[in-house]
Design a protein around this motif. Structure first.
Motif, short mmCIF file in Angstrom:
data_model
loop_
_atom_site.label_atom_id
_atom_site.label_comp_id
_atom_site.label_asym_id
_atom_site.label_seq_id
_atom_site.Cartn_x
_atom_site.Cartn_y
_atom_site.Cartn_z
N GLY A 1 111.51 37.16 127.20
CA GLY A 1 112.03 38.52 127.32
C GLY A 1 112.76 38.72 128.62
N THR A 2 113.15 39.95 128.87
CA THR A 2 113.84 40.33 130.09
C THR A 2 112.95 41.33 130.82
OG1 THR A 2 115.92 40.08 128.90
CG2 THR A 2 116.00 41.26 131.01
N PHE A 3 112.31 40.87 131.87
CA PHE A 3 111.34 41.72 132.56
C PHE A 3 111.15 41.26 133.99
CE2 PHE A 3 109.10 38.43 130.16
CZ PHE A 3 108.45 37.76 131.18
N SER A 4 110.47 42.11 134.75
CA SER A 4 109.99 41.79 136.09
C SER A 4 108.64 42.47 136.24
CB SER A 4 110.97 42.30 137.16
OG SER A 4 111.10 43.70 137.06
N ASN A 5 107.90 42.05 137.22
CA ASN A 5 106.59 42.67 137.50
C ASN A 5 105.66 42.64 136.29
OD1 ASN A 5 107.45 43.30 140.13
ND2 ASN A 5 108.42 45.15 139.38
N LEU A 6 105.71 41.57 135.50
CA LEU A 6 104.82 41.45 134.34
C LEU A 6 103.43 40.99 134.79
CD1 LEU A 6 104.37 41.27 131.21
CD2 LEU A 6 104.97 38.85 131.43
N THR A 7 102.42 41.63 134.26
CA THR A 7 101.05 41.14 134.39
C THR A 7 100.45 41.12 132.99
OG1 THR A 7 100.80 42.11 136.59
CG2 THR A 7 98.78 41.47 135.45
N LEU A 8 100.30 39.91 132.45
CA LEU A 8 99.72 39.70 131.13
C LEU A 8 98.37 39.04 131.31
CD1 LEU A 8 99.86 39.60 128.01
CD2 LEU A 8 101.10 37.43 128.25
N SER B 1 84.56 33.81 120.70
CA SER B 1 84.66 34.25 119.31
C SER B 1 85.92 35.09 119.09
CB SER B 1 83.42 35.03 118.88
OG SER B 1 83.28 36.21 119.64
N LYS B 2 86.35 35.81 120.13
CA LYS B 2 87.54 36.66 120.01
C LYS B 2 88.26 36.71 121.35
CE LYS B 2 85.98 39.51 116.31
NZ LYS B 2 86.57 40.37 115.38
N ILE B 3 89.57 36.92 121.26
CA ILE B 3 90.38 37.16 122.47
C ILE B 3 91.27 38.36 122.22
CG2 ILE B 3 90.37 34.79 123.34
CD1 ILE B 3 93.55 35.90 121.95
N THR B 4 91.72 38.94 123.31
CA THR B 4 92.70 40.01 123.26
C THR B 4 93.65 39.81 124.43
OG1 THR B 4 93.01 42.41 123.08
CG2 THR B 4 91.34 41.67 124.62
N LEU B 5 94.86 40.28 124.33
CA LEU B 5 95.84 40.19 125.40
C LEU B 5 96.22 41.59 125.84
CD1 LEU B 5 96.11 37.47 123.76
CD2 LEU B 5 98.34 37.31 124.81
N GLU B 6 96.51 41.72 127.13
CA GLU B 6 96.83 43.03 127.69
C GLU B 6 98.00 42.92 128.64
OE1 GLU B 6 94.80 45.64 131.14
OE2 GLU B 6 93.49 45.17 129.46
N ALA C 1 107.78 44.24 123.29
CA ALA C 1 107.03 45.34 123.90
C ALA C 1 107.83 45.90 125.08
CB ALA C 1 105.66 44.86 124.38
N THR C 2 107.77 47.20 125.26
CA THR C 2 108.54 47.85 126.31
C THR C 2 107.67 48.65 127.29
OG1 THR C 2 108.91 49.76 124.88
CG2 THR C 2 110.60 48.04 124.87
N THR C 3 106.35 48.51 127.16
CA THR C 3 105.44 49.25 128.02
C THR C 3 104.10 48.52 128.09
OG1 THR C 3 104.49 51.44 128.43
CG2 THR C 3 104.58 50.70 126.13
N THR C 4 103.20 49.02 128.89
CA THR C 4 101.86 48.42 128.93
C THR C 4 101.18 48.65 127.59
OG1 THR C 4 100.93 50.44 129.90
CG2 THR C 4 101.62 48.72 131.44
N VAL C 5 100.42 47.64 127.14
CA VAL C 5 99.81 47.71 125.82
C VAL C 5 98.71 46.66 125.72
CG1 VAL C 5 101.51 46.13 124.81
CG2 VAL C 5 100.34 47.77 123.35
N THR C 6 97.73 46.91 124.86
CA THR C 6 96.67 45.95 124.57
C THR C 6 96.78 45.52 123.12
OG1 THR C 6 95.21 46.98 126.20
CG2 THR C 6 94.16 45.59 124.54
N SER C 7 96.62 44.23 122.88
CA SER C 7 96.75 43.70 121.52
C SER C 7 95.50 43.98 120.70
CB SER C 7 96.97 42.19 121.58
OG SER C 7 95.75 41.52 121.90
N ALA C 8 95.59 43.60 119.44
CA ALA C 8 94.41 43.57 118.57
C ALA C 8 93.48 42.47 119.07
CB ALA C 8 94.85 43.29 117.13
N ASN C 9 92.28 42.42 118.53
CA ASN C 9 91.35 41.34 118.81
C ASN C 9 91.63 40.21 117.82
OD1 ASN C 9 90.01 42.83 120.80
ND2 ASN C 9 88.73 43.80 119.28
N TYR C 10 91.74 38.98 118.32
CA TYR C 10 92.03 37.84 117.46
C TYR C 10 90.84 36.90 117.42
CZ TYR C 10 96.79 39.53 117.78
OH TYR C 10 97.90 40.31 117.72
N ASN C 11 90.46 36.48 116.21
CA ASN C 11 89.35 35.57 115.99
C ASN C 11 89.75 34.18 116.45
OD1 ASN C 11 87.47 33.75 114.89
ND2 ASN C 11 87.09 35.05 113.13
N THR C 12 88.93 33.57 117.30
CA THR C 12 89.22 32.23 117.81
C THR C 12 88.16 31.20 117.40
OG1 THR C 12 88.12 32.74 119.89
CG2 THR C 12 90.50 33.09 119.80
#
Length: 108
Positions: free
Chosen positions: A35-42, A86-91, A12-23
């Motif tokens: 990866g190679t990054f700085s200032n990441l907030t996940l 029941s579900k999670i998502t990552l952003e 990933a090269t920009t801010t993005v939200t994942s799909a919803n994953y069944n847990t």
């Protein structure tokens, strides 16, 4: 027992939200961040019942330091307790650098 393995973000090269994953049926979610990054907030967000629309933030533990935090900001392996969700998502809500890849494994 491994329930599922998947790539959440692949270079990933920009801010993005994942799909919803069944847990359902899983106890833990493990994430490997590289990866190679700085200032990441996940951020990891979960919902306990599909009737709810708003996902709540879920903390993660850095496996190498055993430090628990509300978001992920560096490379490493992280453990997230997903029992009861029941579900999670990552952003990726903040990002600077070349790219970030996040792999996931759901474990019962």
């Amino acid at each position: 027992m491994i329930k599922n393995e998947f790539i959440v973000f692949n270079k990933a090269t920009t801010t993005v939200t994942s799909a919803n994953y069944n847990t359902l049926g899983a106890d833990s979610l493990y994430l490997q961040v590289e990866g190679t990054f700085s200032n990441l907030t996940l951020k990891i967000k979960g919902v306990m019942n599909e009737a709810f629309v708003d996902y709540c933030e879920v903390g993660a533990m850095d496996i190498s330091t055993n430090i628990f935090s509300s978001d992920i900001d560096k490379t490493g392996v992280y453990k997230i307790d997903v029992k009861g969700f029941s579900k999670i998502t990552l952003e990726i809500s903040a990002f600077a650098g070349t790219d970030v890849t996040v792999g996931a494994r759901l474990v019962a």
